[in-house]
Design an enzyme around this catalytic site. Structure first.
Site, PDB file in Angstrom:
ATOM      1  N   HIS A 220     -14.392  68.534 -39.770  1.00  0.00           N
ATOM      2  CA  HIS A 220     -13.220  67.712 -40.074  1.00  0.00           C
ATOM      3  C   HIS A 220     -13.270  66.369 -39.327  1.00  0.00           C
ATOM      4  O   HIS A 220     -13.114  65.305 -39.934  1.00  0.00           O
ATOM      5  CB  HIS A 220     -11.959  68.480 -39.685  1.00  0.00           C
ATOM      6  CG  HIS A 220     -10.690  67.754 -39.962  1.00  0.00           C
ATOM      7  ND1 HIS A 220      -9.943  67.956 -41.103  1.00  0.00           N
ATOM      8  CD2 HIS A 220     -10.009  66.816 -39.241  1.00  0.00           C
ATOM      9  CE1 HIS A 220      -8.881  67.176 -41.080  1.00  0.00           C
ATOM     10  NE2 HIS A 220      -8.897  66.479 -39.954  1.00  0.00           N
ATOM     11  N   GLU A 221     -13.505  66.434 -38.044  1.00  0.00           N
ATOM     12  CA  GLU A 221     -13.529  65.207 -37.252  1.00  0.00           C
ATOM     13  C   GLU A 221     -14.740  64.345 -37.567  1.00  0.00           C
ATOM     14  O   GLU A 221     -14.664  63.109 -37.515  1.00  0.00           O
ATOM     15  CB  GLU A 221     -13.491  65.547 -35.757  1.00  0.00           C
ATOM     16  CG  GLU A 221     -12.229  66.267 -35.300  1.00  0.00           C
ATOM     17  CD  GLU A 221     -10.957  65.465 -35.573  1.00  0.00           C
ATOM     18  OE1 GLU A 221     -11.034  64.213 -35.614  1.00  0.00           O
ATOM     19  OE2 GLU A 221      -9.903  66.090 -35.766  1.00  0.00           O
TER      20      GLU A 221
ATOM     21  N   HIS B  59     -13.837  62.103 -40.398  1.00  0.00           N
ATOM     22  CA  HIS B  59     -13.125  60.910 -39.941  1.00  0.00           C
ATOM     23  C   HIS B  59     -14.098  59.902 -39.329  1.00  0.00           C
ATOM     24  O   HIS B  59     -14.049  58.695 -39.625  1.00  0.00           O
ATOM     25  CB  HIS B  59     -12.086  61.286 -38.874  1.00  0.00           C
ATOM     26  CG  HIS B  59     -10.904  62.044 -39.399  1.00  0.00           C
ATOM     27  ND1 HIS B  59     -10.222  61.663 -40.527  1.00  0.00           N
ATOM     28  CD2 HIS B  59     -10.269  63.145 -38.920  1.00  0.00           C
ATOM     29  CE1 HIS B  59      -9.212  62.504 -40.725  1.00  0.00           C
ATOM     30  NE2 HIS B  59      -9.223  63.413 -39.776  1.00  0.00           N
TER      31      HIS B  59
END
Length: 445
Positions: free
Chosen positions: A31-32, A35
């Site tokens: 997920h990170e 980003h």
């Protein structure tokens, strides 16, 4: 590979916590990274990429000036972009931003164009969906798709199978019913009598044989669902259920019907495990399952998945076919989750279906105890759920930030600081309330 053997006993607290941390770390890292990498592609610099929170245990700075670190508490992670006041990226450091020239300010999240900010925020959940899609696609690619005509690759060790069917047999008919295309094989199973043995006609080594063999879909335990009555009762994959409630059974459908007819009453099962008889008693659990129409049906289940007495020969699907399957599986989970939330809100199904951190941790441990494949599948399912949750239009979540960006695109300006502070507080309360509700379900449902 059974990773439960790596620890003295499966299901204990340490094993459960380890499985939960591993699953959470993988999902958060993906997920990170979404980003981070989309931000970098968009011209936004990241100062810190952290797995875990709290004191830093290990760190390294790369050529882009990003500090990659592992922190002490593996309960999350974050990317701190250049110019952020904090790791949440909800607000920029006003003094730092004011001191930057236009070029440097462009490298911050808050000084980047709207499209770059929106893409960076959306990338986290999107990468969760990508992870799920690739995992599901990988399962199909490695396991293969049953090939036509129906030919036996392997046989399961079920009673009565010895000396009957054999690997390489092409099944021509069962009990007088010609073998249909594989897409219609389940319809054929429904037409077979619930008895064993049945009459098979097979092609073997160029000749045709007629022989007696067990029902193709007996009460054979192909797998155990996490957080199920079967798992708690010690039933294992490979067991064969020979009786339910003292009544002999020959098919998996008979077992399903008897469990459902009991309406949650305790039921005694007679098993065969590696040729030895074994008796267990368990209580089915109420489960709300999504149906094809988009709603839910309530059933009483013990948590066993069936399997046929043979594994068919398979073909290796193409990359496109595998990815299409993976994407469809991810979409199915998203649709089922949204439908489940809607039906919980309307009271159509129990709110106990919403699990909190304890329930998720327990399921992590149970999935891991059943083997690496089961655990990887669980990670893919959980990754989809995390991606979906983060897209909810709640301030402090990615969906909340996207909501702010949508407002800015329409109004031509971002929300005021006062409005942002109020909305972020409301969002935090909502998220904490959801966590408390899930935790109460874990403890009392």
């Amino acid at each position: 590979m059974d990773i439960s053997g790596l620890l003295p006993s499966f299901g204990n607290l340490g094993f459960t916590l380890l499985a939960f941390v591993v699953a959470l770390t993988i999902i958060v890292a993906v997920h990170e990274y979404g980003h981070y990498i989309v931000g970098r592609w968009s011209g936004i610099k990241a100062d810190v990429f952290s797995i875990g929170i709290g004191p830093v245990l290990l760190k390294r700075t790369d050529k882009h000036g990003t500090q990659w670190q592992i922190a002490a508490f593996p309960v999350g992670g974050y990317v701190k972009f250049h110019g952020d006041a904090n790791a949440a990226s909800g607000k920029g450091d006003e003094e730092e931003l004011a001191a930057m020239d236009a070029g440097e300010k462009r490298s911050t999240l808050h000084g980047a164009p709207l499209w770059a900010r929106a893409a960076t925020v959306a990338a986290g959940p999107v990468f969760n969906f990508i992870l799920s899609t690739f995992v599901f696609a990988g399962f199909l690619f490695t396991q293969g798709i049953a090939s036509e005509p129906l030919t036996i690759a392997e046989l399961e060790a079920v009673p009565g199978i010895e000396g009957t069917l054999a690997p390489g047999d092409q099944i021509l008919s069962i009990n007088g019913i010609d073998t249909p295309p594989l897409d219609d094989f389940n319809d054929m199973l429904a037409q077979l009598p619930a008895i064993s043995p049945l009459t098979y006609v097979v092609e073997r080594e160029g000749g045709t044989l007629t022989l007696e063999a067990p029902h193709p879909y007996p009460p054979f335990v192909g797998g155990i669902s996490p957080d199920s009555a079967a798992l708690d009762a010690g039933i294992q994959a490979g067991d064969v259920i020979v009786s339910a409630g003292g009544v002999p059974i020959a098919t998996f459908e008979q077992l399903r019907d008897m469990v459902g007819a009991g309406d949650g009453a305790e039921i005694a099962l007679g098993l065969m495990r590696e040729g030895q008889p074994l008796d267990v008693t368990l209580t089915p659990r109420r489960v709300d399952l999504p149906n094809a129409e988009g709603g839910f049906e309530t059933r009483w289940l013990i948590g066993i998945t069936g399997a046929m007495i043979f594994t068919p020969e398979t073909r290796t699907p193409g990359i496109g076919e595998s990815l299409s399957y993976g994407a469809n599986q991810t979409v199915f989970i998203v649709r089922s989750s949204l439908s489940g939330l809607y039906h919980m809100v309307t009271g159509a199904i129990s709110s106990c279906n919403l699990r909190g951190p304890i329930g998720i941790a327990e399921t992590s441990g149970q999935a891991a105890s059943q083997g690496l494949s089961s655990f990887i599948w669980f990670i893919a399912v959980l990754s989809t759920a995390v991606g979906l949750l983060n897209l909810f239009p709640i301030p402090v979540l990615d969906g909340g930030h996207l909501m702010f960006h949508a407002f800015e695109a329409i109004a031509g300006r971002p929300p005021s600081d006062k409005a942002m502070n109020i909305l972020m507080t409301i969002g935090l309360v909502l998220v904490l309330s959801l966590m408390v509700f899930g935790l109460s379900n874990d403890l009392f449902c």
